[in-house]
Design a protein around this motif. Sequence first.
Motif: not given
Length: 211
Positions: A30-33, A15-25, A45-52
């Motif tokens: 996760l890459d840093d960790l 429901r967020s207008s910033l969904r793509q930005q959140l997925q990138e964040q 590992t990202i399994t869906l755009g919003d989930e790991f």
Amino acid sequence: MTPLVLIGDLVASRRSSLRQQLQEQLKQALDDLNQDRTGLTSPYTITLGDEFQVVYEQADRVFADCLAIAAAVYPVRMRFSLSLGEISTELNPDQALGMDGPAFYQARDGIDQLKRSGELFRLAGLNDAEQPLATGGLGLFSHQLNKWNANRLHILNRLLQDWRVERIAEELNISEQAVYKNINSGGLHAVIRLLTALTQTLNESMRGRAC
């Protein structure tokens, strides 16, 4: 050694207008960790755009990592469902995909329960004596977490990594007084005792059972 599975999910991100930005964040966090694979059987590992997903061979970094992820996507919240149990397929050291078994079923069920309850942490798979205390403790922690800002999340993350207050203040560009205020207002020393005890319980359970 019994593996520990974590599934993480962004709350209400669709429901967020910033969904793509959140997925990138989330991906960047996760890459840093994943730069440090200590304690990981399968990396974040990202399994869906919003989930790991991730699989641990030890629990030492679990809660600090969760707080780092939560701070990275703030003010959107993350759900974290942990499950200690069997993985019936071959373990994948390259990514947390292509695996199956009770640990994943329990973690997935935990995400569904968190969606219904509004809490942010759930842990399954401990024995009957330990499970109620873990559930109650994480329920209280979730209640507190829902009211915290990014700085407090970050401060707790660093305290769990044994950083000194002076170093935390410098990194966040705030005063040492502000760090101490967060520690006191959030009861962070009590939270650290809880998370340290849960980490010890998880490690003992992971070592004490055969997968």
